[in-house]
Enzyme design. Structure first.
Site, PDB file in Angstrom:
ATOM      1  N   HIS A 128       0.841  -1.196   0.000  1.00  0.00           N
ATOM      2  CA  HIS A 128       0.000   0.000   0.000  1.00  0.00           C
ATOM      3  C   HIS A 128       0.878   1.249   0.000  1.00  0.00           C
ATOM      4  O   HIS A 128       2.097   1.163   0.190  1.00  0.00           O
ATOM      5  CB  HIS A 128      -0.927   0.036   1.220  1.00  0.00           C
ATOM      6  CG  HIS A 128      -2.129  -0.840   1.085  1.00  0.00           C
ATOM      7  ND1 HIS A 128      -2.124  -2.170   1.461  1.00  0.00           N
ATOM      8  CD2 HIS A 128      -3.376  -0.594   0.600  1.00  0.00           C
ATOM      9  CE1 HIS A 128      -3.322  -2.697   1.231  1.00  0.00           C
ATOM     10  NE2 HIS A 128      -4.094  -1.761   0.713  1.00  0.00           N
ATOM     11  N   LYS A 132      -0.456   4.844   4.473  1.00  0.00           N
ATOM     12  CA  LYS A 132      -1.436   3.938   5.104  1.00  0.00           C
ATOM     13  C   LYS A 132      -0.947   3.560   6.497  1.00  0.00           C
ATOM     14  O   LYS A 132       0.184   3.131   6.682  1.00  0.00           O
ATOM     15  CB  LYS A 132      -1.647   2.691   4.260  1.00  0.00           C
ATOM     16  CG  LYS A 132      -2.750   1.795   4.819  1.00  0.00           C
ATOM     17  CD  LYS A 132      -3.147   0.724   3.833  1.00  0.00           C
ATOM     18  CE  LYS A 132      -4.219  -0.197   4.411  1.00  0.00           C
ATOM     19  NZ  LYS A 132      -5.454   0.542   4.760  1.00  0.00           N
TER      20      LYS A 132
END
Length: 225
Positions: A128, A132
């Protein structure tokens, strides 16, 4: 995500009556004002701590909720009791992508097939964007839980990468001495999450209980026939 839901919803038949954040929802004041404006459903992409505060207030107002926030699952049992007592509906999902929801179902079926194959070991890797906060991601934890729910009781190695602007990639693998199988879902655009949340918002109106995107897509009925 909030901005995406707002921009897509406004062009998809939704009327956005309020956009709440830390600046206008202190002590839940914004929730009361949104209800007064005639809100039919709330979509929560806030933070875990904010969602834990928001849900009881939304439930008390009788407002169904779509929640894509993760990191609150230690409180899940108590939140479900609040929802049941209030008689509202909730769709909770770590990932609202239709592709990811189908991917989860495919991974569970693959695990069922590999359960009796003792030569194979399962692993999971997710990537990600650098901002995040949770690692592993909620989707990675859902994939791991799906493997276990399907009967896979071996160790599952989970690895995470946080870098750049990666929207989200999840790979589940089954590896043996002789060969390896990998299943991968790659998100190209975060718009898929917002569209799935809007689909869930349409679906949850008039329903009571705690649901997932599998319910929204009718997968639970299909898989349990």
């Amino acid at each position: 995500m909030g901005r995406l839901v707002t921009s897509l919803g406004a062009g998809d038949g939704f009327e956005i009556v309020a956009c709440l954040d830390s600046s206008n929802n202190a002590d839940g004041k914004g929730i009361g004002e949104a209800c007064a404006l005639g809100a039919d459903v709330a979509i929560d992409f806030s933070t875990a701590s904010a969602f834990i505060r928001n849900l009881p207030l939304l439930a008390a107002a009788g407002l169904p909720v779509v929640v894509g926030t993760t990191g609150w699952h230690a409180e899940e049992a108590s939140l479900k009791r609040i929802v049941a007592d209030a008689g509202i509906g909730v769709v909770a999902a770590p990932n609202f992508s239709i592709g990811v929801t189908l991917f989860l179902a495919i991974v569970e079926r693959a695990a069922e097939l590999f359960v009796q194959q003792n030569d194979y070991e399962a692993w999971l890797h997710e990537s990600h964007h650098a901002a995040k906060r949770d690692a592993p991601s909620g989707t990675a934890l859902a994939l791991k839980a799906g493997l276990e729910r399907a009967g896979y009781d071996g160790a599952i190695d989970v690895a995470c990468t946080r870098a750049g602007s990666i929207p989200g990639t999840h790979t589940v693998g089954f590896d043996s001495l002789f060969d390896s199988l990998e299943l991968t879902h790659t998100t190209r655009d975060r718009t898929t999450f917002a569209r799935g949340a809007l689909d869930a918002a349409r679906w949850i109106r008039g329903k009571q209980g705690w649901f997932t995107m599998r319910d929204v897509l009718g997968l639970e009925q299909t898989l349990t026939r």
